[in-house]
Write an enzyme that holds these catalytic residues in place. Structure first.
Site, mmCIF file in Angstrom:
data_model
loop_
_atom_site.group_PDB
_atom_site.id
_atom_site.type_symbol
_atom_site.label_atom_id
_atom_site.label_comp_id
_atom_site.label_asym_id
_atom_site.label_seq_id
_atom_site.Cartn_x
_atom_site.Cartn_y
_atom_site.Cartn_z
ATOM 1 N N ARG A 149 -119.474 34.681 -52.518
ATOM 2 C CA ARG A 149 -118.369 34.341 -53.414
ATOM 3 C C ARG A 149 -119.097 32.546 -54.421
ATOM 4 O O ARG A 149 -117.813 31.889 -54.576
ATOM 5 C CB ARG A 149 -117.639 33.413 -52.073
ATOM 6 C CG ARG A 149 -116.808 34.673 -52.099
ATOM 7 C CD ARG A 149 -115.894 35.989 -52.692
ATOM 8 N NE ARG A 149 -114.971 36.268 -51.679
ATOM 9 C CZ ARG A 149 -114.822 37.478 -51.045
ATOM 10 N NH1 ARG A 149 -116.549 37.345 -50.850
ATOM 11 N NH2 ARG A 149 -115.096 38.081 -50.111
ATOM 12 N N SER A 188 -108.368 35.560 -49.155
ATOM 13 C CA SER A 188 -109.032 35.060 -48.065
ATOM 14 C C SER A 188 -107.943 33.689 -48.498
ATOM 15 O O SER A 188 -109.322 33.267 -49.408
ATOM 16 C CB SER A 188 -110.156 35.336 -47.701
ATOM 17 O OG SER A 188 -110.308 36.377 -47.439
ATOM 18 N N GLU A 248 -111.767 28.628 -49.774
ATOM 19 C CA GLU A 248 -112.185 29.705 -50.885
ATOM 20 C C GLU A 248 -111.540 29.462 -52.066
ATOM 21 O O GLU A 248 -111.788 29.651 -53.031
ATOM 22 C CB GLU A 248 -112.315 31.119 -50.273
ATOM 23 C CG GLU A 248 -113.031 31.976 -51.407
ATOM 24 C CD GLU A 248 -111.978 33.125 -51.152
ATOM 25 O OE1 GLU A 248 -112.337 34.137 -52.458
ATOM 26 O OE2 GLU A 248 -111.946 34.386 -50.533
#
Ligand code: EPU
Length: 337
Positions: A165, A237, A333
């Site tokens: 990510r 998420s 995130e």
């Protein structure tokens, strides 16, 4: 190009935050973007701007006193058609899942595990989206960008320094380059990656694997766990999965033999943040109008009318509880704006 002042962002963030931007600009071509970047308008906002995609990984904590930019570059062309692969050049504003659908329909392999991920092509290359054992960097050949002075710069996949990510566009070069196109390399012969969770069982239940079967299976798994942002505001998420020292993992495993894990290297193990959140008792609970999703604890949801501050407060409480119980720090995130 479209330009709006005091612009509502409700339709531009999947968390469903009803906030406004001082200025919103949407461009249709790289040339339009260049002209805008060299304008007095942009100069006024040079230090107060963000560039968004579909707003599926953002949390607005209030009105944004600045410029919000969005790409509507939506062309797709075949750059190279070789025996074993195709290179596709795709505009940053192209809807990611429409791109996956295009690939699957044309027998092009590599992106099928990334089906049904919300967002757009530009953000895929910044965020290095991933799911079911595949990351988008596995199929990125190069990324075309524009610097804030309007000059073009092309990054090879290696220059993008992709990680979990993560990319150079989120780190050293954050806010300095705007993605205009991404060139993807798709294979004509699939190499199926089915070893994540129950993906293989679902796909093989239908017979010999096909790109379409993988796409349908991934979409079904996601639909069963992840809330539809149109119904329940969320940004997928909310946290990344933490990587912890192997010794700490062994101690945790002694107490919880069932803890899922993924070995990173000899000294590090990745554990699911969703498991940790569930095991500190937050799954399905809420704080005001912000809540932890009841089917996937990694997802925070807006039950209606939640403010960004409420979601942040919930996230903070979860982090504190996990740190207190397990000594593990999890980090969002989602980008706070
Ligand atoms: N788990 C729990 N409780 C929960 C949620 C998960 O115990 O409430 C456990 C599951 O049982 C499983 C493990 O955690 O053993 C992993 O769960 P899952 O397969 O659902 O994946 P994840 O780690 O929660 C990651 C990505 C997702 C991606 C899936 C599938 C991150 C931050 N998230 O989630 O990506 O779709 O794997 O590959 O890496 C996103 O980035 O927005 C996203 C949805």
């Amino acid at each position: 190009m479209r330009r709006y002042e005091d612009y509502p962002l409700l339709a531009h963030n999947t968390f469903g935050m009803d906030v406004r931007a001082s200025l919103f600009v949407e461009y249709d071509t790289a040339d339009e973007l260049r002209v805008f970047l060299r304008s007095a308008d942009f100069d006024r906002y040079r230090r107060r701007f963000i560039h968004i995609g579909a707003g599926s990984n953002l949390l607005f904590t209030g009105d944004y006193d600045g410029l919000v930019m969005h790409s509507a570059i939506r062309d797709l062309s075949v750059l190279e058609d070789a025996a074993e692969h195709q290179l596709l050049r795709v505009g940053s504003g192209y809807v990611w899942d429409d791109f996956v659908a295009y690939c699957v329909a044309h027998g092009l392999a590599g992106a099928e595990n990334l089906s049904a991920i919300p967002g757009e092509v530009g953000a895929s290359a910044v965020q290095n989206i991933g799911a079911y054992g595949v990351e988008v960097c596995d199929v990125i050949e190069r990324v075309e960008t524009m610097g804030l002075d309007g000059t073009q710069r092309v990054f090879s996949a290696a220059e993008c320094r992709y990680g979990y990510r993560d990319s150079i566009f989120k780190k050293e070069l954050r806010g300095q380059y705007i993605v205009t196109h991404v060139v993807y390399r798709l294979a004509k012969t699939p190499t199926f990656k089915l070893d994540y969770g129950d993906l293989r069982a679902r796909v093989e239940a239908e017979g010999v694997p096909t790109l379409d079967a993988v796409r349908r299976a991934v979409t079904a798994i996601r639909d069963s766990k992840l809330p539809d942002p149109k119904v329940l505001g969320n940004a997928g998420s909310f946290f990344t999965n933490p990587v912890i020292p192997t010794a700490q993992y062994e101690a945790l495993k002694a107490l919880h033999p069932d803890i899922p894990s993924y070995v990173i290297d000899e000294q590090h193990v990745k554990v699911p943040a969703g498991w940790l959140i569930e095991h500190v008792g937050w799954k399905g609970r809420s704080l005001g109008a912000a809540a932890v999703h009841d089917r996937q604890a990694l997802v925070l949801v807006n039950r209606g009318g939640a403010t960004g501050s409420e979601v942040m407060a919930l996230a903070q409480r979860i982090c504190e509880d996990i740190n207190a119980k397990y000594g593990i720090r999890i980090v969002p995130e989602v980008n706070y704006i």
